[in-house]
Scaffold this motif. Structure first.
Motif, PDB file in Angstrom:
ATOM      1  N   ASP A  58       0.820  -1.216   0.000  1.00 26.94           N
ATOM      2  CA  ASP A  58       0.000   0.000   0.000  1.00 26.94           C
ATOM      3  C   ASP A  58       0.856   1.270   0.000  1.00 26.94           C
ATOM      4  O   ASP A  58       0.402   2.321  -0.416  1.00 26.94           O
ATOM      5  CB  ASP A  58      -0.994   0.008   1.172  1.00 26.94           C
ATOM      6  CG  ASP A  58      -0.319  -0.046   2.537  1.00 26.94           C
ATOM      7  OD1 ASP A  58       0.903  -0.310   2.620  1.00 26.94           O
ATOM      8  OD2 ASP A  58      -1.032   0.157   3.544  1.00 26.94           O
ATOM      9  N   GLU A  85       3.355   3.300 -13.324  1.00 24.53           N
ATOM     10  CA  GLU A  85       1.945   3.659 -13.537  1.00 24.53           C
ATOM     11  C   GLU A  85       1.026   2.583 -12.955  1.00 24.53           C
ATOM     12  O   GLU A  85      -0.002   2.902 -12.346  1.00 24.53           O
ATOM     13  CB  GLU A  85       1.679   3.859 -15.031  1.00 24.53           C
ATOM     14  CG  GLU A  85       0.313   4.420 -15.344  1.00 24.53           C
ATOM     15  CD  GLU A  85       0.022   5.765 -14.704  1.00 24.53           C
ATOM     16  OE1 GLU A  85      -1.173   6.024 -14.417  1.00 24.53           O
ATOM     17  OE2 GLU A  85       0.948   6.573 -14.465  1.00 24.53           O
ATOM     18  N   MET A  86       1.397   1.314 -13.107  1.00 25.95           N
ATOM     19  CA  MET A  86       0.586   0.237 -12.534  1.00 25.95           C
ATOM     20  C   MET A  86       0.578   0.330 -11.009  1.00 25.95           C
ATOM     21  O   MET A  86      -0.475   0.197 -10.388  1.00 25.95           O
ATOM     22  CB  MET A  86       1.128  -1.129 -12.974  1.00 25.95           C
ATOM     23  CG  MET A  86       0.872  -1.437 -14.430  1.00 25.95           C
ATOM     24  SD  MET A  86       1.418  -3.112 -14.818  1.00 25.95           S
ATOM     25  CE  MET A  86       2.421  -2.804 -16.256  1.00 25.95           C
ATOM     26  N   ARG A 142       0.908   2.927  -9.193  1.00 27.47           N
ATOM     27  CA  ARG A 142       0.088   4.079  -8.783  1.00 27.47           C
ATOM     28  C   ARG A 142      -1.372   3.705  -8.559  1.00 27.47           C
ATOM     29  O   ARG A 142      -2.078   4.367  -7.829  1.00 27.47           O
ATOM     30  CB  ARG A 142       0.143   5.170  -9.858  1.00 27.47           C
ATOM     31  CG  ARG A 142       1.181   6.174  -9.620  1.00 27.47           C
ATOM     32  CD  ARG A 142       0.998   7.431 -10.495  1.00 27.47           C
ATOM     33  NE  ARG A 142       2.268   8.097 -10.493  1.00 27.47           N
ATOM     34  CZ  ARG A 142       3.218   7.920 -11.405  1.00 27.47           C
ATOM     35  NH1 ARG A 142       3.007   7.141 -12.445  1.00 27.47           N
ATOM     36  NH2 ARG A 142       4.368   8.536 -11.302  1.00 27.47           N
ATOM     37  N   LYS A 143      -1.820   2.641  -9.211  1.00 28.02           N
ATOM     38  CA  LYS A 143      -3.230   2.226  -9.111  1.00 28.02           C
ATOM     39  C   LYS A 143      -3.556   1.642  -7.733  1.00 28.02           C
ATOM     40  O   LYS A 143      -4.719   1.578  -7.355  1.00 28.02           O
ATOM     41  CB  LYS A 143      -3.571   1.187 -10.186  1.00 28.02           C
ATOM     42  CG  LYS A 143      -3.264   1.594 -11.609  1.00 28.02           C
ATOM     43  CD  LYS A 143      -4.190   2.665 -12.115  1.00 28.02           C
ATOM     44  CE  LYS A 143      -3.885   2.961 -13.576  1.00 28.02           C
ATOM     45  NZ  LYS A 143      -4.364   4.245 -14.005  1.00 28.02           N
ATOM     46  N   PHE A 144      -2.531   1.167  -6.996  1.00 27.26           N
ATOM     47  CA  PHE A 144      -2.830   0.516  -5.712  1.00 27.26           C
ATOM     48  C   PHE A 144      -1.946   0.960  -4.555  1.00 27.26           C
ATOM     49  O   PHE A 144      -2.199   0.574  -3.420  1.00 27.26           O
ATOM     50  CB  PHE A 144      -2.768  -1.012  -5.854  1.00 27.26           C
ATOM     51  CG  PHE A 144      -1.446  -1.552  -6.327  1.00 27.26           C
ATOM     52  CD1 PHE A 144      -0.398  -1.757  -5.443  1.00 27.26           C
ATOM     53  CD2 PHE A 144      -1.250  -1.840  -7.670  1.00 27.26           C
ATOM     54  CE1 PHE A 144       0.813  -2.251  -5.873  1.00 27.26           C
ATOM     55  CE2 PHE A 144      -0.036  -2.341  -8.115  1.00 27.26           C
ATOM     56  CZ  PHE A 144       0.998  -2.545  -7.214  1.00 27.26           C
ATOM     57  N   GLU A 174       0.580   4.110  -2.535  1.00 29.42           N
ATOM     58  CA  GLU A 174       1.049   5.486  -2.367  1.00 29.42           C
ATOM     59  C   GLU A 174       2.559   5.441  -2.580  1.00 29.42           C
ATOM     60  O   GLU A 174       3.269   4.665  -1.924  1.00 29.42           O
ATOM     61  CB  GLU A 174       0.715   5.938  -0.943  1.00 29.42           C
ATOM     62  CG  GLU A 174       1.214   7.294  -0.557  1.00 29.42           C
ATOM     63  CD  GLU A 174       1.004   7.551   0.939  1.00 29.42           C
ATOM     64  OE1 GLU A 174       1.928   8.094   1.568  1.00 29.42           O
ATOM     65  OE2 GLU A 174      -0.070   7.169   1.458  1.00 29.42           O
TER      66      GLU A 174
END
Length: 142
Positions: A91, A125-126, A128-130, A132
Motif C-alpha cells: 500500500d 503507472e501500474m 500508482r493504481k494501488f 502510495e
C-alpha cells in the motif's frame, strides 16, 4: 495492434514454479522454507518491486547515455509496506534513486528520474493504481 505478453508458468513440485519470459530467460518462483516452500526462487511480491526498480532504472540508464551524464554508480532502493489483511499487497512504496560520482549533474539527473516516474515507466503507472508512492533522489558526491 496492441502489444501482448504471454508468460507460461509451470509447476515444478512442492511450492516452486518456473516462469518464462519473452526475453528467453526463465525464472524460478518459490516461497520461504518456513512457509512450506524450499526457498529456491524469487518471491512473487518481491519480484514486483524488482520489476518496478528495473523498469525505472532502464529509463534512467537510457537517459544517462542520451544526456552523456557522468555517473560512477547508480542504484535504486525499493522499500514497500505490506498490508496486514489478506490479500496482502503493497500500500506504500518508497523508491530511492542513489547516484554516485565526482561530477553529478543533479538537475539533469533529477530530470531523468522525473521523466521515468511521470512519463516512461509503465510499471510505475501500474503501482500508482494501488499504492502510495514516495520518490527520493540522493546524490553522493565523491
Amino acid at each position: 495492434m496492441a502489444t501482448t505478453n504471454h508468460i507460461s508458468t509451470k509447476w515444478l513440485g512442492n511450492m516452486a514454479f518456473e516462469s518464462s519470459n519473452p526475453s528467453g530467460h526463465n525464472l524460478t518462483i518459490d516461497i520461504a522454507k518456513e512457509d512450506g516452500g524450499d526457498g529456491s526462487g524469487f518471491r512473487p511480491k518481491a519480484l514486483m518491486l524488482s520489476s518496478l526498480a528495473g523498469c525505472s532504472g532502464l529509463d534512467i540508464a537510457s537517459l544517462i547515455k542520451k544526456m552523456k551524464l557522468d555517473v560512477d554508480d547508480f542504484h535504486i532502493e525499493t522499500i514497500a509496506n505490506l498490508t496486514d489483511e489478506h490479500p496482502r499487497y503493497y500500500d506504500k512504496v518508497t523508491i530511492e534513486y542513489h547516484f554516485h560520482g565526482k561530477n553529478l549533474a543533479e538537475k539533469k539527473l533529477q530530470r531523468a528520474v522525473d521523466l521515468s516516474i511521470e512519463t516512461y515507466c509503465g510499471v510505475m503507472e501500474m503501482f500508482r493504481k494501488f499504492a502510495e508512492l514516495k520518490i527520493e533522489t540522493v546524490f553522493h558526491h565523491s
